[in-house]
Scaffold this motif. Sequence first.
Motif, PDB file in Angstrom:
ATOM      1  N   GLU A 182       7.713   3.292   0.020  1.00 22.08           N
ATOM      2  CA  GLU A 182       7.707   3.010  -1.991  1.00 22.08           C
ATOM      3  C   GLU A 182       7.887   1.191  -2.525  1.00 22.08           C
ATOM      4  OE1 GLU A 182       6.603   4.714  -5.126  1.00 22.08           O
ATOM      5  OE2 GLU A 182       7.253   2.958  -5.654  1.00 22.08           O
ATOM      6  N   GLN A 183       9.480   0.704  -2.215  1.00 19.94           N
ATOM      7  CA  GLN A 183       9.881  -0.405  -2.360  1.00 19.94           C
ATOM      8  C   GLN A 183       8.896  -1.705  -2.090  1.00 19.94           C
ATOM      9  OE1 GLN A 183      14.282  -0.652  -1.129  1.00 19.94           O
ATOM     10  NE2 GLN A 183      14.615   1.429  -2.113  1.00 19.94           N
ATOM     11  N   THR A 184       8.779  -1.537  -0.579  1.00 23.68           N
ATOM     12  CA  THR A 184       7.810  -2.056   0.462  1.00 23.68           C
ATOM     13  C   THR A 184       6.360  -2.955  -0.196  1.00 23.68           C
ATOM     14  OG1 THR A 184       8.822  -1.983   2.414  1.00 23.68           O
ATOM     15  CG2 THR A 184       7.537  -3.193   2.349  1.00 23.68           C
ATOM     16  N   LEU A 185       5.713  -1.670  -0.877  1.00 24.98           N
ATOM     17  CA  LEU A 185       4.570  -1.454  -1.590  1.00 24.98           C
ATOM     18  C   LEU A 185       4.657  -2.233  -3.070  1.00 24.98           C
ATOM     19  CD1 LEU A 185       3.339   2.108  -0.933  1.00 24.98           C
ATOM     20  CD2 LEU A 185       2.336   0.080   0.212  1.00 24.98           C
ATOM     21  N   THR A 186       5.595  -1.889  -3.533  1.00 21.38           N
ATOM     22  CA  THR A 186       5.610  -2.577  -4.356  1.00 21.38           C
ATOM     23  C   THR A 186       5.710  -3.655  -4.837  1.00 21.38           C
ATOM     24  OG1 THR A 186       6.947  -0.280  -5.688  1.00 21.38           O
ATOM     25  CG2 THR A 186       7.547  -2.432  -6.801  1.00 21.38           C
ATOM     26  N   LYS A 187       7.000  -4.447  -2.993  1.00 21.32           N
ATOM     27  CA  LYS A 187       7.083  -5.823  -3.134  1.00 21.32           C
ATOM     28  C   LYS A 187       5.691  -6.825  -2.766  1.00 21.32           C
ATOM     29  CE  LYS A 187      11.674  -5.913  -1.202  1.00 21.32           C
ATOM     30  NZ  LYS A 187      12.111  -5.427  -0.945  1.00 21.32           N
ATOM     31  N   LEU A 188       4.908  -5.489  -1.907  1.00 25.83           N
ATOM     32  CA  LEU A 188       4.105  -6.561  -2.250  1.00 25.83           C
ATOM     33  C   LEU A 188       2.543  -6.481  -2.967  1.00 25.83           C
ATOM     34  CD1 LEU A 188       3.096  -5.183   1.728  1.00 25.83           C
ATOM     35  CD2 LEU A 188       3.963  -6.775   1.050  1.00 25.83           C
ATOM     36  N   GLY A 189       2.720  -6.035  -4.377  1.00 23.03           N
ATOM     37  CA  GLY A 189       1.796  -5.791  -5.404  1.00 23.03           C
ATOM     38  C   GLY A 189       0.917  -4.533  -5.345  1.00 23.03           C
ATOM     39  N   ILE A 190       1.782  -4.026  -4.415  1.00 24.61           N
ATOM     40  CA  ILE A 190       0.747  -2.622  -4.860  1.00 24.61           C
ATOM     41  C   ILE A 190       0.923  -1.376  -5.993  1.00 24.61           C
ATOM     42  CG2 ILE A 190      -0.868  -1.178  -3.613  1.00 24.61           C
ATOM     43  CD1 ILE A 190      -0.527  -2.967  -0.948  1.00 24.61           C
ATOM     44  N   GLU A 191       0.603  -1.423  -6.973  1.00 21.53           N
ATOM     45  CA  GLU A 191       0.378  -0.600  -7.722  1.00 21.53           C
ATOM     46  C   GLU A 191       0.307   1.029  -8.074  1.00 21.53           C
ATOM     47  OE1 GLU A 191      -0.120  -2.522 -11.625  1.00 21.53           O
ATOM     48  OE2 GLU A 191       1.623  -3.949 -11.233  1.00 21.53           O
ATOM     49  N   HIS A 192      -1.015   1.125  -7.534  1.00 19.80           N
ATOM     50  CA  HIS A 192      -1.491   2.644  -7.103  1.00 19.80           C
ATOM     51  C   HIS A 192      -0.873   3.397  -6.099  1.00 19.80           C
ATOM     52  CE1 HIS A 192      -3.582   0.423 -10.286  1.00 19.80           C
ATOM     53  NE2 HIS A 192      -3.099   1.549 -11.495  1.00 19.80           N
ATOM     54  N   ARG A 193      -0.892   4.552  -6.215  1.00 17.76           N
ATOM     55  CA  ARG A 193      -0.200   5.391  -5.432  1.00 17.76           C
ATOM     56  C   ARG A 193      -1.836   6.671  -5.038  1.00 17.76           C
ATOM     57  NH1 ARG A 193       2.112   1.336  -4.534  1.00 17.76           N
ATOM     58  NH2 ARG A 193       4.476   1.102  -5.334  1.00 17.76           N
ATOM     59  N   GLU A 194      -1.750   6.570  -4.117  1.00 18.79           N
ATOM     60  CA  GLU A 194      -3.273   8.072  -3.612  1.00 18.79           C
ATOM     61  C   GLU A 194      -2.617   9.030  -2.824  1.00 18.79           C
ATOM     62  OE1 GLU A 194      -7.434   7.105  -4.498  1.00 18.79           O
ATOM     63  OE2 GLU A 194      -5.904   5.617  -4.388  1.00 18.79           O
ATOM     64  N   ALA A 195      -2.205   9.864  -3.310  1.00 21.22           N
ATOM     65  CA  ALA A 195      -1.080  11.079  -2.526  1.00 21.22           C
ATOM     66  C   ALA A 195      -2.758  11.859  -1.078  1.00 21.22           C
ATOM     67  CB  ALA A 195      -0.504  11.886  -2.437  1.00 21.22           C
ATOM     68  N   VAL A 196      -2.503  12.232   0.094  1.00 17.57           N
ATOM     69  CA  VAL A 196      -3.344  12.999   0.442  1.00 17.57           C
ATOM     70  C   VAL A 196      -2.912  13.887   1.557  1.00 17.57           C
ATOM     71  CG1 VAL A 196      -5.848  11.471   0.440  1.00 17.57           C
ATOM     72  CG2 VAL A 196      -3.772  10.828   2.884  1.00 17.57           C
ATOM     73  N   ASP A 197      -3.682  14.776   2.079  1.00 18.83           N
ATOM     74  CA  ASP A 197      -2.918  15.208   3.413  1.00 18.83           C
ATOM     75  C   ASP A 197      -2.391  14.450   4.457  1.00 18.83           C
ATOM     76  OD1 ASP A 197      -3.731  17.490   1.754  1.00 18.83           O
ATOM     77  OD2 ASP A 197      -5.493  17.895   3.187  1.00 18.83           O
ATOM     78  N   ASP A 198      -2.276  13.259   4.939  1.00 16.47           N
ATOM     79  CA  ASP A 198      -1.816  13.120   6.484  1.00 16.47           C
ATOM     80  C   ASP A 198      -2.091  11.098   6.447  1.00 16.47           C
ATOM     81  OD1 ASP A 198      -4.302  13.681   7.494  1.00 16.47           O
ATOM     82  OD2 ASP A 198      -3.844  12.584   9.068  1.00 16.47           O
ATOM     83  N   THR A 199      -1.206  11.291   7.124  1.00 18.42           N
ATOM     84  CA  THR A 199      -1.647   8.991   7.119  1.00 18.42           C
ATOM     85  C   THR A 199      -3.037   8.992   7.311  1.00 18.42           C
ATOM     86  OG1 THR A 199      -0.221   9.361   9.278  1.00 18.42           O
ATOM     87  CG2 THR A 199       0.711   8.952   7.225  1.00 18.42           C
ATOM     88  N   ALA A 200      -3.011   9.621   8.668  1.00 18.41           N
ATOM     89  CA  ALA A 200      -4.465   9.021   9.584  1.00 18.41           C
ATOM     90  C   ALA A 200      -5.582   9.301   8.731  1.00 18.41           C
ATOM     91  CB  ALA A 200      -4.521  10.295  10.718  1.00 18.41           C
ATOM     92  N   GLY A 201      -5.570  10.869   7.432  1.00 22.54           N
ATOM     93  CA  GLY A 201      -7.054  11.007   6.775  1.00 22.54           C
ATOM     94  C   GLY A 201      -7.061  10.048   5.902  1.00 22.54           C
ATOM     95  N   ALA A 202      -6.166   9.307   5.780  1.00 30.72           N
ATOM     96  CA  ALA A 202      -6.444   7.756   4.746  1.00 30.72           C
ATOM     97  C   ALA A 202      -7.298   6.813   5.435  1.00 30.72           C
ATOM     98  CB  ALA A 202      -4.848   7.606   4.637  1.00 30.72           C
ATOM     99  N   ALA A 203      -6.186   6.869   6.488  1.00 27.32           N
ATOM    100  CA  ALA A 203      -7.041   5.649   6.867  1.00 27.32           C
ATOM    101  C   ALA A 203      -8.835   6.205   7.816  1.00 27.32           C
ATOM    102  CB  ALA A 203      -6.725   5.558   9.199  1.00 27.32           C
ATOM    103  N   LYS A 204      -8.851   7.310   7.587  1.00 25.07           N
ATOM    104  CA  LYS A 204     -10.464   7.848   8.393  1.00 25.07           C
ATOM    105  C   LYS A 204     -11.061   7.924   7.029  1.00 25.07           C
ATOM    106  CE  LYS A 204     -12.285  11.607  10.409  1.00 25.07           C
ATOM    107  NZ  LYS A 204     -12.951  12.815   9.665  1.00 25.07           N
ATOM    108  N   PHE A 205     -10.868   7.863   5.405  1.00 31.40           N
ATOM    109  CA  PHE A 205     -11.091   8.022   4.401  1.00 31.40           C
ATOM    110  C   PHE A 205     -11.448   6.640   4.618  1.00 31.40           C
ATOM    111  CE2 PHE A 205     -10.998   7.976  -0.026  1.00 31.40           C
ATOM    112  CZ  PHE A 205     -12.484   8.635  -0.080  1.00 31.40           C
TER     113      PHE A 205
END
Length: 359
Positions: A182-205
């Motif tokens: 959470e904190q690192t993403l905010t520091k990188l300026g990435i504001e939106h979050r999209e939750a999906v079923d798994d980390t690798a599924g996000a990469a694939k999508f």
Amino acid sequence: MVVSTSSPASSPPIPTGGGGARCQPPRTVSMPARASRRSVSASGMPVPASRDPISLHRPLTSADLMEPTGDGLKVAYQGCPGAYSEAAAKKAYPSCQTVPCEYFETAFQAVEACVADRAVLPLENSLGGSIHRNYDLLLRHRLHIVGEVRLAVRHCLLANRGVKIESLRSAMSHPQALAQCEQTLTKLGIEHREAVDDTAGAAKFIAEQKLQDTAAVASSLAAELYGLDILAENIQDDSDNVTRFMMLAREPIIPRTDKPFKTSIVFSLEEGPGQLFKALAVFALRKINLTKMESRPHKKRPLRVADDHCSVPLKHFDYLFYVDLEASMADPNAQNALGNLKEFATFLRVLGSYPTDLS
Ligand SMILES: O=C(O)C(=O)C[C@]1(C(=O)O)C=C[C@@H](O)C=C1
């Protein structure tokens, strides 16, 4: 192929290489757990009587009683290839064949239906806390915890080739992974979050949809598998980010005392002052250390009327307590403690007694 609960017709069961014929209906651990008289092969499977080491009078060695390392085993996990759960399955059973499953419950069902021999599922993370769903499923299903595995989770920020961090608006991942970064993403300026079923599924999508403004929080293996660039490494908020997974099987293992063991139990109690104190005292008085405690609503009895002296009866929530003990069920001290707890607990089940992961 991902094994799915929702559409079994479109996901035919994976052949089990003869495992289906050997599949026994799951049974509960009796307390105290006693050695099974059935013989097991080095892979943990029952062996035919003709090759039964007991009938051949070969002395049983401690290797016969160990959890197998995975040769020929099918191990179910939740998520797509490249998920941390797959890495945990490989750590637990190095030479296994992994079976991706759509949901946690699908992994439980895959083992129960003998489509898989084991399941490896997350229970808790050092930053994000407990994965409550799996605590609830442990009770709903009749599998046994036969081991635990700790995995150091090192998240990366992954995006399509050529995408720069500055052009990212959104991060997509499993909710636990997003919470861990959470904190690192905010520091990188990435504001939106999209939750999906798994980390690798996000990469694939992200790779399939060729998204240019969204990054996945996932493993470096997922980057490799789905052809994404790694824009940043080790983006979890704490470098010590560890997820503890449980290893599940249809049959319990034989508990031992020659190495550190844990025992996981779940119980419920009567309402009233000091009940939980009394329950925990059965372990404290025997110097048994507790490593984890979790309470969950008792789904069959979520509310009960309290027997107190009010004109309007109060309704209390009813809880199940999940506790991990630093003890083996082969240890008479632990058996006595559970015998004592059974005297006043309204419900008690041993979920498993298994070697502690000291890695
Ligand atoms: O999505 C994945 O890769 C998973 O394996 C799931 C999961 C989890 O459920 O906590 C496992 C480990 C990490 O903590 C993040 C996500």
